[in-house]
Design a protein around this motif. Structure first.
Motif, PDB file in Angstrom:
ATOM      1  N   ALA A 297       0.827  -1.205   0.000  1.00 13.64           N
ATOM      2  CA  ALA A 297       0.000   0.000   0.000  1.00 13.64           C
ATOM      3  C   ALA A 297       0.860   1.253   0.000  1.00 13.64           C
ATOM      4  CB  ALA A 297      -0.928  -0.006   1.220  1.00 13.64           C
ATOM      5  N   TYR A 298       0.196   2.340  -0.332  1.00 15.78           N
ATOM      6  CA  TYR A 298       0.779   3.684  -0.249  1.00 15.78           C
ATOM      7  C   TYR A 298      -0.243   4.548   0.481  1.00 15.78           C
ATOM      8  CZ  TYR A 298       2.398   8.305  -1.775  1.00 15.78           C
ATOM      9  OH  TYR A 298       2.829   9.611  -1.824  1.00 15.78           O
ATOM     10  N   ALA A 299       0.204   5.229   1.539  1.00 16.62           N
ATOM     11  CA  ALA A 299      -0.738   5.963   2.390  1.00 16.62           C
ATOM     12  C   ALA A 299      -0.277   7.403   2.586  1.00 16.62           C
ATOM     13  CB  ALA A 299      -0.881   5.280   3.737  1.00 16.62           C
ATOM     14  N   ILE A 300      -1.276   8.280   2.791  1.00 12.32           N
ATOM     15  CA  ILE A 300      -1.024   9.699   3.080  1.00 12.32           C
ATOM     16  C   ILE A 300      -1.836  10.061   4.322  1.00 12.32           C
ATOM     17  CG2 ILE A 300      -1.091  12.050   2.174  1.00 12.32           C
ATOM     18  CD1 ILE A 300      -1.367  10.779  -0.633  1.00 12.32           C
ATOM     19  N   ASP A 301      -1.167  10.679   5.300  1.00 11.75           N
ATOM     20  CA  ASP A 301      -1.913  11.049   6.501  1.00 11.75           C
ATOM     21  C   ASP A 301      -2.427  12.481   6.390  1.00 11.75           C
ATOM     22  OD1 ASP A 301       0.141  12.807   7.194  1.00 11.75           O
ATOM     23  OD2 ASP A 301       0.979  11.514   8.752  1.00 11.75           O
ATOM     24  N   GLU A 302      -3.086  12.944   7.440  1.00 10.31           N
ATOM     25  CA  GLU A 302      -3.731  14.259   7.407  1.00 10.31           C
ATOM     26  C   GLU A 302      -2.728  15.402   7.315  1.00 10.31           C
ATOM     27  OE1 GLU A 302      -4.256  13.960  12.257  1.00 10.31           O
ATOM     28  OE2 GLU A 302      -6.003  14.273  10.978  1.00 10.31           O
ATOM     29  N   ASN A 303      -1.451  15.115   7.616  1.00 13.66           N
ATOM     30  CA  ASN A 303      -0.404  16.133   7.504  1.00 13.66           C
ATOM     31  C   ASN A 303       0.373  16.033   6.196  1.00 13.66           C
ATOM     32  OD1 ASN A 303      -0.898  17.205  10.170  1.00 13.66           O
ATOM     33  ND2 ASN A 303       0.111  15.369  10.971  1.00 13.66           N
ATOM     34  N   LYS A 304      -0.173  15.249   5.250  1.00 13.26           N
ATOM     35  CA  LYS A 304       0.427  15.034   3.938  1.00 13.26           C
ATOM     36  C   LYS A 304       1.724  14.237   3.999  1.00 13.26           C
ATOM     37  CE  LYS A 304      -2.860  17.500   2.112  1.00 13.26           C
ATOM     38  NZ  LYS A 304      -3.975  16.835   1.384  1.00 13.26           N
ATOM     39  N   LYS A 305       1.967  13.583   5.114  1.00 13.39           N
ATOM     40  CA  LYS A 305       3.129  12.712   5.201  1.00 13.39           C
ATOM     41  C   LYS A 305       2.797  11.382   4.556  1.00 13.39           C
ATOM     42  CE  LYS A 305       6.675  11.068   8.414  1.00 13.39           C
ATOM     43  NZ  LYS A 305       7.163  11.061   9.825  1.00 13.39           N
ATOM     44  N   THR A 306       3.736  10.868   3.766  1.00 16.11           N
ATOM     45  CA  THR A 306       3.477   9.653   3.008  1.00 16.11           C
ATOM     46  C   THR A 306       4.203   8.448   3.595  1.00 16.11           C
ATOM     47  OG1 THR A 306       5.308  10.067   1.481  1.00 16.11           O
ATOM     48  CG2 THR A 306       3.158  10.999   0.904  1.00 16.11           C
ATOM     49  N   TYR A 307       3.633   7.276   3.346  1.00 21.38           N
ATOM     50  CA  TYR A 307       4.197   6.014   3.836  1.00 21.38           C
ATOM     51  C   TYR A 307       4.035   4.953   2.757  1.00 21.38           C
ATOM     52  CZ  TYR A 307       3.505   8.337   8.345  1.00 21.38           C
ATOM     53  OH  TYR A 307       3.518   9.230   9.378  1.00 21.38           O
ATOM     54  N   THR A 308       5.013   4.071   2.671  1.00 22.26           N
ATOM     55  CA  THR A 308       4.908   2.902   1.805  1.00 22.26           C
ATOM     56  C   THR A 308       4.875   1.672   2.686  1.00 22.26           C
ATOM     57  OG1 THR A 308       6.218   4.127   0.191  1.00 22.26           O
ATOM     58  CG2 THR A 308       5.812   1.808  -0.266  1.00 22.26           C
ATOM     59  N   ILE A 309       4.011   0.738   2.341  1.00 21.92           N
ATOM     60  CA  ILE A 309       3.645  -0.355   3.249  1.00 21.92           C
ATOM     61  C   ILE A 309       3.719  -1.682   2.507  1.00 21.92           C
ATOM     62  CG2 ILE A 309       1.819  -1.241   4.766  1.00 21.92           C
ATOM     63  CD1 ILE A 309       0.613   1.738   4.406  1.00 21.92           C
TER      64      ILE A 309
END
Length: 775
Positions: free
Chosen positions: A138-150
């Motif tokens: 997955a690829y995720a974006i949080d409410e602060n526009k910080k991104t994560y790859t999972i």
């Protein structure tokens, strides 16, 4: 880190995308690249929006598959990166079939679905290991526009996860959230000094997440059927590592990240320290050393802890002249007693240290974004931190170490390296988030290579607390600040077992605990555990750890186990070489040796020291211990000679001079003639203890010399009532063979028999290459 809210929902503030189908792919010379959109594309218009996952599959060595998933590739990737070994000539086999893309690497392969929902599955031969399916990567974006790859990999029924560094909590990691973030937190929490983003499972594979920054693992937590790992940013990189068994998995993992250096043989002896905040000077130090000698306790390394330097000046690499007015002469006197010398250092420079101004002026200390020196009062007032990304700073730090080496110092205790800030700027532009864990690698590498340069490869070692992936190349590591309790003794062992399953071959701990005072009972029990570890150090906080401050029996107990370890050195040294050559640790979790016995998958209060000795430390004031013997035959207590059937639990009581130290059936354990020191001629007068040879199964033993060459090699096989022994020797040194608990023999060729209380002792004829015994 968790991103979902149960099976159906996503956590508030999180937007998440998954690869849905394989839309396109490229087959290159050494890799497969697949492109997977984050929606089920029904028409051309739906290709206009992303993300589009770009996923690479390749292999650096046989039986290792690398996976890299990208979202945006235009991001500037700052270092550092782990030092990864690769065979540039190796080319995996790639197949393009109707339903699957397949990359084969030795016996390991990955099959990528070309049709249907996006999925890829890893196999060892034809056995499924794990897979990544729909809503795994997955690829995720949080409410602060910080991104994560999972990434998430399936766990099978009964699959157990181990490793992830020196972790002091539950040995089996299922049900835990584990964050890779080095911390100076003692041994009583879920934080640790040595975070290693590598885990293994009892399904015979490992996963190494190739990111030095914070990696977050959810192990059967967010999704109880998976191991999930995530990193901040636009890509994730990991290796799936296979093997016939867990030992082979570790061998392949350490091929990738590096194998341990062999510590000098003298380092396996007893270390004694001044302890931390105790008062000491040369008179005190000499009294400890002479006290050990008067009581016939062999001592091999003496360590000066922090206060060898003057308070508020750490580190300035200068002896406190108030208590050590002539350190060169003192060290000379100590070394004339046959001792090696260790001194404490850390990578921090106190403001009052004479090195602070020099480091500040030359740009050798970490800086804030505004260009000023980053400083703190947490540990040493006003301290700065050496910037080891600066080659000139490394040379500057190294030169001070060289002066101490020339003075007579043999090894450095490289303490700290965990309290590394992220609001700093590095000389080489490194990402401070990545450098937080990686800092210890550069720190210990600098010290290790300095010792190697000055003292030669055969004498290079450190005594380190912090670590990251690859740090196993710079041994030895110790377990950090444990408490003086049985509970802390047990958590210390759990940490060592977990670290060993991450390829760390050599490990130690503070005998009797670092913080708080040990009882005489705990001291004596921990001595047995400590001397039956790869490295053995008496150390504490505010108490001296010499045995006579506890009671006179403690003196006898310490002497007994030091003598025992010295006698065991031919065996231990061979296992140390195995750690160096294969990445298999000396202190081994039971699951590493006995995967076929499911009971061993859960054991964390006993361990194997090498492959042939089972140790069950005693964690009780009553002297009682409950332990399990794997179902491989009849075990023998090396100390008492008592035999026990395998496949059973035992509950027994032991005095301070004994514990379950069980010889594995079908093993040969070489015992040396010297009980006073660890560095001697192991093959001279060695006795090869043979335990329960099993019908038709060949067993062997190698005895090495100090040049890491085999001096004596013996192969033994029992067939009906005949034992045949083949001998290979490179010298004329005498040796003998003891058939433990075998008391009768009819005939022998190639030697003569001596009957002893322990069994039949065989003294071979000179230059004999084959011995036959008829029982």
């Amino acid at each position: 880190m968790k991103f979902t809210d149960g099976h159906w929902r996503v956590r508030e503030g999180i937007k998440i995308h998954y690869p849905c189908i394989l839309w396109d792919y490229e087959i290159k010379e050494k890799e497969i690249v697949v492109y997977a959109p984050s929606s089920f594309v029904k028409n051309r218009g739906e290709t206009l929006y992303g993300p589009l996952f770009e996923i690479h599959f390749s292999s650096p060595f046989p039986n290792i598959i690398e996976v890299i998933s990208y979202h945006f590739k235009g991001v500037i990737e700052k270092g550092p990166e782990f030092e990864i070994n690769r065979d540039k000539k190796y080319k995996p086999e790639i197949l393009d079939e109707e339903d699957f893309l397949i990359l084969k690497s030795g016996n390991l392969k990955v099959k990528i679905n070309k049709k249907g929902t996006f999925q890829y599955t890893f196999y060892w031969k034809d056995k499924k290991l794990t897979s990544s399916g729909h809503k795994h990567m997955a690829y995720a974006i949080d409410e602060n526009k910080k991104t994560y790859t999972i990434e998430s990999l399936d766990l099978g029924v009964g699959e157990l996860v181990y490793g992830l560094g020196e972790r002091f909590g539950p040995f089996i990691k299922n049900g835990q959230t584990v964050e890779m973030w080095n911390a100076d937190a003692g041994t009583v929490s879920d934080q640790t000094y040595k975070n290693i983003p590598f885990y293994v499972t009892n399904r015979d594979y490992g996963v190494f997440v190739n990111h030095p920054e914070k990696v977050s693992f959810e192990i059967a937590t967010e999704h109880v059927e998976r191991v999930q790992f995530s990193v901040p940013g636009e890509r994730i990189n990991y290796f799936l590592i296979g093997g016939e068994n867990l030992k082979e998995v570790l061998e392949n993992y350490t091929l990738l990240t590096g194998r341990p250096h062999l510590p000098p043989s003298w380092s396996f002896g007893l270390w004694l320290t001044t302890s931390f905040i105790t008062n000491y000077d040369e008179k005190t130090v000499t009294s400890f050393i002479e006290g050990m000698k008067e009581r016939n306790i062999p001592l091999h390394v003496f360590h000066f802890d922090c206060f060898w330097m003057r308070e508020y000046h750490w580190v300035n690499f200068e002896w406190d002249d108030r208590v050590f007015p002539n350190p060169e002469e003192m060290l000379k006197r100590l070394k004339e007693k046959g001792l090696k010398i260790c001194v404490w250092i850390n990578p921090y420079i106190a403001q009052r240290s004479k090195l602070f101004e020099e480091g500040k002026e030359k740009g050798y200390l970490l800086k804030k974004p505004d260009g000023s020196i980053w400083q703190t009062d947490d540990w040493q007032p006003g301290m700065g931190i050496v910037d080891f990304t600066n080659p000139s700073a490394r040379a500057w730090y190294s030169n001070y170490l060289k002066k101490l080496i020339k003075m007579g110092v043999d090894v450095f205790k490289t303490d700290f390296g965990e309290r590394i800030p992220t609001d700093v700027v590095y000389y080489d532009g490194s990402d401070p988030e990545k450098m937080h864990n990686f800092y210890t690698y550069l720190y210990n590498k600098t010290v290790f290579e300095t010792l190697k340069e000055e003292l030669g490869e055969e004498n290079a070692m450190v005594f380190a607390r912090s670590a990251t992936a690859g740090s196993q190349k710079f041994p030895v590591h110790w377990g950090g600040d444990c408490l003086s309790t049985y509970e802390s003794m047990a958590e210390t062992l759990r940490g060592g077992l977990s670290l060993g399953l991450c390829g760390f071959g050599f490990w130690s701990h503070d005998i009797a605990g670092f913080d708080s005072s040990a009882t005489p009972d705990l001291y004596k029990r921990w001595v047995a555990f400590g001397l039956l570890s790869s490295h053995s150090r008496l150390h504490g906080n505010h108490d001296y750890k010499v045995p006579w401050v506890y009671d006179e029996e403690a003196v006898d107990v310490l002497r007994f186990f030091v003598n025992l370890k010295c006698n065991l050195m031919p065996y231990l040294y061979a296992k140390a070489i195995e750690a160096v050559e294969k990445g298999i640790p000396m202190l081994r979790a039971m699951v590493l040796e006995f995967e076929e016995d499911p009971t061993c998958h859960f054991l964390d209060r006993e361990y194997m020291l090498g492959d042939s000795l089972l140790v069950a430390p005693i964690f009780s004031e009553t002297g009682e211990v409950e332990y399990y013997l794997p179902n491989v035959g009849v075990w023998t207590n090396l100390l008492t000679g008592e035999k026990k059937d395998g496949g059973k639990w035992y509950k027994e009581k032991f005095d301070y001079f004994s514990l379950p130290l069980m010889a594995r059936p079908g093993s040969i354990i070489p015992m040396g003639e010297n009980k006073e020191k660890p560095d001697y001629d192991y093959a001279n007068n060695v006795i090869l203890y043979v335990f329960e040879p099993q019908e038709g199964k060949k067993i062997y033993c190698e005895v090495y010399n100090q040049e890491r060459k085999v001096d004596l090699k013996v192969n033994l096989i029992k067939e009906k009532n005949i034992i045949k022994i083949n001998v290979e020797k490179d010298s004329e040194k005498p040796y003998s063979i003891l058939l433990f608990n075998i008391n009768e023999a009819k005939n022998i060729t190639g030697g003569k028999i001596e009957r002893t209380e322990k069994g039949i002792k065989i003294v071979p004829e000179k230059k004999i290459k084959e011995i036959t015994i008829e029982l």
